[in-house]
Design a protein around this motif. Structure first.
Motif, PDB file in Angstrom:
ATOM      1  N   GLY A  19       0.957  -1.127   0.081  1.00 28.29           N
ATOM      2  CA  GLY A  19      -0.078   0.077  -0.196  1.00 28.29           C
ATOM      3  C   GLY A  19       0.838   1.217  -0.131  1.00 28.29           C
ATOM      4  O   GLY A  19       2.010   1.481   0.714  1.00 28.29           O
ATOM      5  N   PRO A  20       0.589   2.253  -0.956  1.00 31.86           N
ATOM      6  CA  PRO A  20      -0.732   2.358  -1.503  1.00 31.86           C
ATOM      7  C   PRO A  20      -0.691   1.946  -2.992  1.00 31.86           C
ATOM      8  O   PRO A  20      -1.406   2.218  -3.646  1.00 31.86           O
ATOM      9  CB  PRO A  20      -1.127   4.094  -1.497  1.00 31.86           C
ATOM     10  CG  PRO A  20       0.464   4.489  -1.400  1.00 31.86           C
ATOM     11  CD  PRO A  20       1.135   3.604  -0.486  1.00 31.86           C
TER      12      PRO A  20
ATOM     13  N   ARG B   1      -5.727   0.585   2.505  1.00 29.70           N
ATOM     14  CA  ARG B   1      -4.486   0.768   1.532  1.00 29.70           C
ATOM     15  C   ARG B   1      -4.629  -0.357   0.430  1.00 29.70           C
ATOM     16  O   ARG B   1      -4.054  -0.129  -0.664  1.00 29.70           O
ATOM     17  CB  ARG B   1      -3.445   0.801   2.410  1.00 29.70           C
ATOM     18  CG  ARG B   1      -3.101   2.139   3.300  1.00 29.70           C
ATOM     19  CD  ARG B   1      -2.202   2.030   4.186  1.00 29.70           C
ATOM     20  NE  ARG B   1      -0.848   2.161   3.520  1.00 29.70           N
ATOM     21  CZ  ARG B   1      -0.276   3.473   3.272  1.00 29.70           C
ATOM     22  NH1 ARG B   1      -1.008   4.443   3.158  1.00 29.70           N
ATOM     23  NH2 ARG B   1       0.778   3.703   2.851  1.00 29.70           N
TER      24      ARG B   1
ATOM     25  N   GLU C 204      -1.127  -6.255   1.518  1.00 29.18           N
ATOM     26  CA  GLU C 204      -0.914  -5.116   2.306  1.00 29.18           C
ATOM     27  C   GLU C 204      -1.746  -5.395   3.625  1.00 29.18           C
ATOM     28  O   GLU C 204      -2.926  -5.757   3.605  1.00 29.18           O
ATOM     29  CB  GLU C 204      -1.549  -3.819   1.558  1.00 29.18           C
ATOM     30  CG  GLU C 204      -1.932  -2.736   2.286  1.00 29.18           C
ATOM     31  CD  GLU C 204      -0.946  -2.021   3.191  1.00 29.18           C
ATOM     32  OE1 GLU C 204       0.203  -1.781   2.809  1.00 29.18           O
ATOM     33  OE2 GLU C 204      -1.001  -1.699   4.224  1.00 29.18           O
TER      34      GLU C 204
ATOM     35  N   ASP D 188       9.005  -3.349   1.209  1.00 25.28           N
ATOM     36  CA  ASP D 188       9.059  -2.022   1.145  1.00 25.28           C
ATOM     37  C   ASP D 188       8.404  -1.598   2.437  1.00 25.28           C
ATOM     38  O   ASP D 188       7.340  -1.307   2.757  1.00 25.28           O
ATOM     39  CB  ASP D 188       8.179  -1.406   0.091  1.00 25.28           C
ATOM     40  CG  ASP D 188       8.527   0.045   0.008  1.00 25.28           C
ATOM     41  OD1 ASP D 188       9.274   0.619   0.514  1.00 25.28           O
ATOM     42  OD2 ASP D 188       7.659   0.786  -0.638  1.00 25.28           O
TER      43      ASP D 188
ATOM     44  N   GLY E 106       1.959  -9.523   6.787  1.00 30.00           N
ATOM     45  CA  GLY E 106       3.083  -9.921   5.601  1.00 30.00           C
ATOM     46  C   GLY E 106       4.051 -10.915   6.276  1.00 30.00           C
ATOM     47  O   GLY E 106       4.422 -11.958   5.663  1.00 30.00           O
TER      48      GLY E 106
ATOM     49  N   GLY F 146       2.294   2.377  -5.461  1.00 34.31           N
ATOM     50  CA  GLY F 146       3.177   3.001  -6.478  1.00 34.31           C
ATOM     51  C   GLY F 146       4.177   2.029  -6.983  1.00 34.31           C
ATOM     52  O   GLY F 146       4.388   1.850  -8.255  1.00 34.31           O
ATOM     53  N   LYS F 147       4.751   1.316  -6.203  1.00 33.49           N
ATOM     54  CA  LYS F 147       5.727   0.480  -6.395  1.00 33.49           C
ATOM     55  C   LYS F 147       5.235  -0.939  -7.131  1.00 33.49           C
ATOM     56  O   LYS F 147       5.899  -1.544  -8.374  1.00 33.49           O
ATOM     57  CB  LYS F 147       6.848  -0.229  -5.526  1.00 33.49           C
ATOM     58  CG  LYS F 147       7.543   1.264  -5.203  1.00 33.49           C
ATOM     59  CD  LYS F 147       8.689   0.823  -3.898  1.00 33.49           C
ATOM     60  CE  LYS F 147       9.166   2.207  -3.242  1.00 33.49           C
ATOM     61  NZ  LYS F 147       8.381   2.785  -2.336  1.00 33.49           N
TER      62      LYS F 147
HETATM   63  C1  LIG Z   1       6.403   2.054   2.888  1.00 29.37           C
HETATM   64  S1  LIG Z   1       4.731   1.573   2.826  1.00 29.37           S
HETATM   65  C2  LIG Z   1       4.593   0.747   1.063  1.00 29.37           C
HETATM   66  C3  LIG Z   1       4.698   1.735   0.018  1.00 29.37           C
HETATM   67  C4  LIG Z   1       4.472   1.064  -1.151  1.00 29.37           C
HETATM   68  N1  LIG Z   1       5.168  -0.090  -1.648  1.00 29.37           N
HETATM   69  C5  LIG Z   1       4.312   2.099  -2.475  1.00 29.37           C
HETATM   70  O1  LIG Z   1       5.407   2.279  -3.092  1.00 29.37           O
HETATM   71  O2  LIG Z   1       3.379   2.642  -2.713  1.00 29.37           O
HETATM   72  C6  LIG Z   1       4.506   0.302   4.130  1.00 29.37           C
HETATM   73  C7  LIG Z   1       3.380  -0.315   4.012  1.00 29.37           C
HETATM   74  O3  LIG Z   1       3.481  -1.383   4.648  1.00 29.37           O
HETATM   75  C8  LIG Z   1       2.146  -1.737   5.494  1.00 29.37           C
HETATM   76  N2  LIG Z   1       2.281  -2.527   6.485  1.00 29.37           N
HETATM   77  C9  LIG Z   1       2.647  -2.459   7.871  1.00 29.37           C
HETATM   78  N3  LIG Z   1       3.046  -3.351   8.454  1.00 29.37           N
HETATM   79  C10 LIG Z   1       2.644  -4.468   7.609  1.00 29.37           C
HETATM   80  C11 LIG Z   1       2.746  -6.021   7.759  1.00 29.37           C
HETATM   81  N4  LIG Z   1       3.093  -6.464   9.029  1.00 29.37           N
HETATM   82  N5  LIG Z   1       2.446  -6.611   6.901  1.00 29.37           N
HETATM   83  C12 LIG Z   1       2.154  -6.076   5.583  1.00 29.37           C
HETATM   84  N6  LIG Z   1       2.175  -4.900   5.310  1.00 29.37           N
HETATM   85  C13 LIG Z   1       2.323  -3.859   6.409  1.00 29.37           C
HETATM   86  C14 LIG Z   1       1.798  -0.277   5.770  1.00 29.37           C
HETATM   87  O4  LIG Z   1       0.397  -0.129   5.997  1.00 29.37           O
HETATM   88  C15 LIG Z   1       2.248   0.331   4.366  1.00 29.37           C
HETATM   89  O5  LIG Z   1       1.000   0.683   3.732  1.00 29.37           O
END
Ligand SMILES: C[S@@+](CC[C@H](N)C(=O)[O-])C[C@H]1O[C@@H](n2cnc3c(N)ncnc32)[C@H](O)[C@@H]1O
Length: 493
Positions: free
Chosen positions: A301-302, A329, A324, A368, A351, A304-305
């Motif tokens: 989330g959200p 998200r 996510e 990420d 995750g 982009g990658k």
């Molecule tokens: C840095 S952001 C990712 C940005 C995304 N890759 C992008 O480029 O748009 C990290 C994401 O990890 C999610 N997150 C947090 N803890 C997590 C978990 N335990 N398992 C999976 N996702 C998690 C958050 O809600 C957040 O959306």
């Protein structure tokens, strides 16, 4: 002495503990709806900025989410919208410095000033110290906002403080503020408007790659809005503007609002930081893709990658799953990948659990990780005042858990990209070191800098850390990107 939390402004309710007898600004709270006259006296752009400042302080709102709604509500566009944005972002970023100036000019701790009046003062100080706005406009409209918020006593107080600040030039105020510092780091924090713990974390990260002397440039870069960069999803769109220096899919608009281009492209062109583009491409392009490879974006989330991964997966015959934790998200991820004609399942799981249930399943995984975001302070103006040192330790546990689980979910020969938009060593190199030590000869760290040099359109300055580790660290001041950290780990048995 101005009181700071680690050099930053205090965020608790500033009315609390206020001496009852304090004069103006403190309060009779004759708060009422602004009169027709006062609505005329405060320019809509300033009113929008003030509304957002108030919501950031009182409701923990995010300026980047609230401001567009406020601009919409007030029907602001063009120059007015640009002014409102500059006032909001500039004031929030420089809050630490401005509170110190206000403390000196008012001869009292800003924490004792009514919160709504303090925000009006901050907005005024920003205009006086960092913009070309005429000082009478900066003072008068901030005084009006203080009056609306807390009555005529507050207006008198704001008027006196702002006029005192307007009398001297910004350089003199900065010198006075610097003179109040009890240490060199506190001085740097006050001058650059960063909490001291963040100054130290950024310095440590730069020193780790032998570039400690770049600290001032980095702190300056954090106080400037980034230029908009666009990404053209590979195979689905072409860069349509001035090419960016590094990302092969990146470009900048020649001018104007990116929205029409994004809409017109059906989402195959989007706004995306160039560092984020490089992080995704480091994984998809580190080696040729074999048809049928299985890819996973573990913290998507959200999205982009995810969209970039999806486009490259489509181009090379790989499959992609995304995950996510936060359902809302996850919804954004589905929206982000909709323009790519590839079937992508989006899970809504922790995750760590998802990856642990799929041992040896994937060829490439992007982690990420959730992080403090200290590498994106320029685009999240209030973030530096919200984050706490204790956040780092909490996040590190999650980050290590995600990376450990991701390595377990790799096929032998598969690679995980561990990425953060923070350069804090405890979230970056320390996590990679912990997991590689834990897993011993089951993993090897690849040379992410060499991969990025291959992916990049132009030469890219990526010094090797003294530790000899293989990761790459991007920087706002050096690369014009967010401070993305990228490490590549291959499972070897
Ligand atoms: C840095 S952001 C990712 C940005 C995304 N890759 C992008 O480029 O748009 C990290 C994401 O990890 C999610 N997150 C947090 N803890 C997590 C978990 N335990 N398992 C999976 N996702 C998690 C958050 O809600 C957040 O959306």
């Amino acid at each position: 002495m101005v009181e700071h939390r680690d050099g930053g402004p205090r965020r608790e309710n500033r009315s609390a503990g206020r001496p009852k007898s304090t004069p103006a600004g403190a309060g009779q709270r004759e708060r009422a709806r602004p009169s027709a006259k006062s609505w005329r006296q405060v320019q809509p752009a300033r009113r929008a900025a003030y509304t957002v400042l108030r919501a950031v302080q009182e409701d923990d709102a995010y300026a980047n989410l609230l401001l567009p709604k406020e601009l919409d509500r007030l029907g602001l566009s063009g120059g007015d919208a640009a002014l409102a944005t500059e006032l909001t972002y500039g004031t929030l970023r420089r809050l630490g410095t401005y509170d110190a100036v206000i403390g000196l000019a008012a001869d009292r701790d800003p924490a004792t000033i009514d919160a709504a009046v303090l925000d009006a003062l901050r907005l005024g100080v920003h205009q006086l110290m960092s913009t070309r706005v005429a000082s009478h406009a900066a003072v008068n409209e901030s005084v009006e906002l203080a009056r609306e918020a807390s009555g005529s006593g507050a207006a008198g107080f704001a008027n006196a403080v702002l006029r005192r600040i307007a009398r001297d030039n910004p350089g003199d105020w900065l010198t006075r503020v610097a003179d109040t510092a009890r240490s060199d780091d506190e001085r740097i924090g006050l001058e650059s408007s960063h909490p001291v713990w963040i100054v130290r974390a950024l310095r440590r990260a730069l020193v780790a790659e032998g570039r400690g002397e770049e600290l001032d440039d980095l702190l300056d870069a954090d106080n400037v809005s980034p230029r908009v960069t666009m990404a053209a999803l590979p195979g689905l769109a072409e860069p349509d503007g001035t090419r960016t220096a590094y990302s092969p899919v990146g470009f900048r608009l020649r001018a104007g609002d990116p929205e029409p281009l994004v809409r017109g492209s059906g989402g195959t062109v989007r706004v995306q930081d160039e560092g984020s583009q490089l992080a995704a491409l480091a994984l998809t392009r580190l080696a040729p893709v074999e048809t049928g490879e299985k890819w996973l974006d573990l913290c998507a989330g959200p999205g982009g990658k995810t969209a970039l991964l999806a486009a490259d997966a489509l181009a090379h015959g790989a499959t992609l799953e995304a995950n996510e934790l936060v359902p809302a998200r996850a919804g954004l991820v589905r929206k982000a990948i909709a323009p790519v004609p590839l079937e992508v399942v989006v899970h809504e799981r922790d995750g760590r659990e998802l990856a642990e249930e799929r041992p040896g399943a994937y060829d490439r995984i992007l982690v990420d990780a959730p992080c403090t975001g200290l590498g994106a302070l320029r685009r999240r103006p209030e973030a530096r005042w919200r984050k706490q040192p204790s956040d780092v330790a909490e996040l590190a546990t999650v980050q290590a858990g995600l990376l450990r689980a991701a390595v377990g979910a790799l096929k032998v020969g598969g690679t995980v990209a561990y990425v953060t938009c923070s350069p804090h060593l405890a979230e970056t190199a320390a996590i990679v070191k912990q997991i590689t030590e834990e897993l011993g000869d089951a993993v090897e760290e690849l040379d992410a800098r060499a991969v990025l040099r291959r992916v990049s359109r132009g030469a890219i300055d990526l010094p090797a850390p003294a530790s000899g580790a293989g990761h790459a660290q991007l920087w706002p001041h050096r690369h014009g990107t967010d401070a993305m950290f990228i490490a590549l780990l291959r499972r070897v048995r």
